[in-house]
Scaffold this motif. Structure first.
Motif, PDB file in Angstrom:
ATOM      1  N   CYS A 114     -20.230   3.179 -36.059  1.00  0.00           N
ATOM      2  CA  CYS A 114     -18.969   3.895 -36.267  1.00  0.00           C
ATOM      3  C   CYS A 114     -18.207   4.160 -34.972  1.00  0.00           C
ATOM      4  O   CYS A 114     -16.977   4.203 -34.988  1.00  0.00           O
ATOM      5  N   ASP A 115     -18.930   4.360 -33.863  1.00  0.00           N
ATOM      6  CA  ASP A 115     -18.266   4.788 -32.636  1.00  0.00           C
ATOM      7  C   ASP A 115     -18.157   3.700 -31.570  1.00  0.00           C
ATOM      8  O   ASP A 115     -17.197   3.701 -30.798  1.00  0.00           O
ATOM      9  N   VAL A 116     -19.119   2.808 -31.493  1.00  0.00           N
ATOM     10  CA  VAL A 116     -19.113   1.783 -30.437  1.00  0.00           C
ATOM     11  C   VAL A 116     -18.553   0.462 -30.952  1.00  0.00           C
ATOM     12  O   VAL A 116     -17.579  -0.065 -30.404  1.00  0.00           O
ATOM     13  N   HIS A 117     -19.153  -0.065 -31.996  1.00  0.00           N
ATOM     14  CA  HIS A 117     -18.791  -1.399 -32.474  1.00  0.00           C
ATOM     15  C   HIS A 117     -17.311  -1.553 -32.827  1.00  0.00           C
ATOM     16  O   HIS A 117     -16.684  -2.549 -32.452  1.00  0.00           O
ATOM     17  N   PRO A 118     -16.679  -0.591 -33.530  1.00  0.00           N
ATOM     18  CA  PRO A 118     -15.273  -0.792 -33.888  1.00  0.00           C
ATOM     19  C   PRO A 118     -14.344  -0.967 -32.693  1.00  0.00           C
ATOM     20  O   PRO A 118     -13.304  -1.622 -32.805  1.00  0.00           O
ATOM     21  N   LEU A 119     -14.702  -0.396 -31.543  1.00  0.00           N
ATOM     22  CA  LEU A 119     -13.837  -0.484 -30.372  1.00  0.00           C
ATOM     23  C   LEU A 119     -13.925  -1.820 -29.666  1.00  0.00           C
ATOM     24  O   LEU A 119     -13.060  -2.135 -28.833  1.00  0.00           O
ATOM     25  N   ASN A 120     -14.960  -2.622 -29.963  1.00  0.00           N
ATOM     26  CA  ASN A 120     -15.025  -3.962 -29.360  1.00  0.00           C
ATOM     27  C   ASN A 120     -15.086  -5.047 -30.419  1.00  0.00           C
ATOM     28  O   ASN A 120     -15.524  -6.157 -30.172  1.00  0.00           O
ATOM     29  N   ASN A 121     -14.567  -4.713 -31.598  1.00  0.00           N
ATOM     30  CA  ASN A 121     -14.502  -5.677 -32.685  1.00  0.00           C
ATOM     31  C   ASN A 121     -13.479  -6.768 -32.369  1.00  0.00           C
ATOM     32  O   ASN A 121     -12.482  -6.527 -31.683  1.00  0.00           O
ATOM     33  N   LEU A 122     -13.704  -7.959 -32.907  1.00  0.00           N
ATOM     34  CA  LEU A 122     -12.832  -9.103 -32.632  1.00  0.00           C
ATOM     35  C   LEU A 122     -11.383  -8.798 -32.966  1.00  0.00           C
ATOM     36  O   LEU A 122     -10.473  -9.128 -32.200  1.00  0.00           O
ATOM     37  N   ARG A 123     -11.129  -8.159 -34.095  1.00  0.00           N
ATOM     38  CA  ARG A 123      -9.727  -7.955 -34.484  1.00  0.00           C
ATOM     39  C   ARG A 123      -9.024  -6.977 -33.544  1.00  0.00           C
ATOM     40  O   ARG A 123      -7.811  -7.101 -33.322  1.00  0.00           O
TER      41      ARG A 123
END
Length: 221
Positions: free
Chosen positions: A107-116
């Motif tokens: 929820c906190d780390v992955h969304p900020l470096n997501n491809l989109r």
């Protein structure tokens, strides 16, 4: 339920990587349907895939006539339908800890470096590659530092994030460490994370889920 499982996946997607680990830990056979996120603008934007997931994101797990979306919800579904081996501990207190660790990543780390997100930076704001990479390194490093402090010297930390069997926390951690290496983040500051990652990757279920082991991964030249 005997319906065959089919996972819409991309070899380097962290969220799909999580679900592959979960399926493997459960010993569930499944087919891979590759969704190439980069070729020709991205298969995830096609009408056919949008019918399966209006968000245009992987993974999607097809179970019979149902399309299951969102990696964390899929993993808990697997745990409820096929409860052995469990992906969550036995007590409410330990389940909360594992979910908290897992959500720190998901929820906190992955969304900020997501491809989109990175594509939006490039396409709409014309952010150069070095600045985009620094954004990724900052947020992954920030998250891993917090994760390390939550693991180190905690009485529930064992061979894995919680005790001596992999849980949802390990399933989320390993793909994020893979991403950290992609962006040349120094992992020496996170000795507990490194130790747990090594224990996870020694298990066949984690090893078989590695991005480079997937049928749609680029072949070495």
């Amino acid at each position: 339920m005997n319906d065959r499982l089919r996972l819409f996946s991309y070899w380097r997607s962290s969220a799909a990587y999580r679900v592959r680990i979960g399926l493997n830990l459960k010993g569930l056979p499944y087919d891979i349907a590759s969704v190439h996120l980069l070729r020709d603008g991205g298969d995830q934007h096609t009408p056919a895939f949008r019918a399966a997931n209006p968000q245009g994101l992987v993974p999607v797990l097809e179970h019979g006539q149902r399309n299951l979306r969102q990696s964390m919800a899929i993993l808990e579904y697997l745990d409820e339908v096929w409860p052995s081996p469990p992906l969550l501990p036995a007590t409410a207190r330990d389940r909360q800890r594992v979910r908290g660790l897992a959500q720190l990543i998901a929820c906190d780390v992955h969304p900020l470096n997501n491809l989109r997100v990175l594509q939006y930076f490039e396409r709409e704001w014309h952010v150069p590659q070095p600045e985009r990479d620094e954004w990724v390194r900052h947020w992954i490093g920030d998250g891993l530092a917090a994760f390390e402090s939550m693991l180190a010297d905690h009485p529930s930390t064992g061979e894995f994030c919680d005790g001596h069997a992999p849980t949802l926390a390990d399933i989320c951690l390993v793909p994020q460490v893979y991403n950290a290496r992609r962006f040349n983040i120094d992992l020496g500051k996170y000795p507990t994370i490194q130790r747990i990652e090594a224990a996870c990757l020694a298990l066949p279920a984690f090893d078989a889920a590695r991005p480079e082991m997937q049928p749609d991964a680029p072949q070495p030249t």
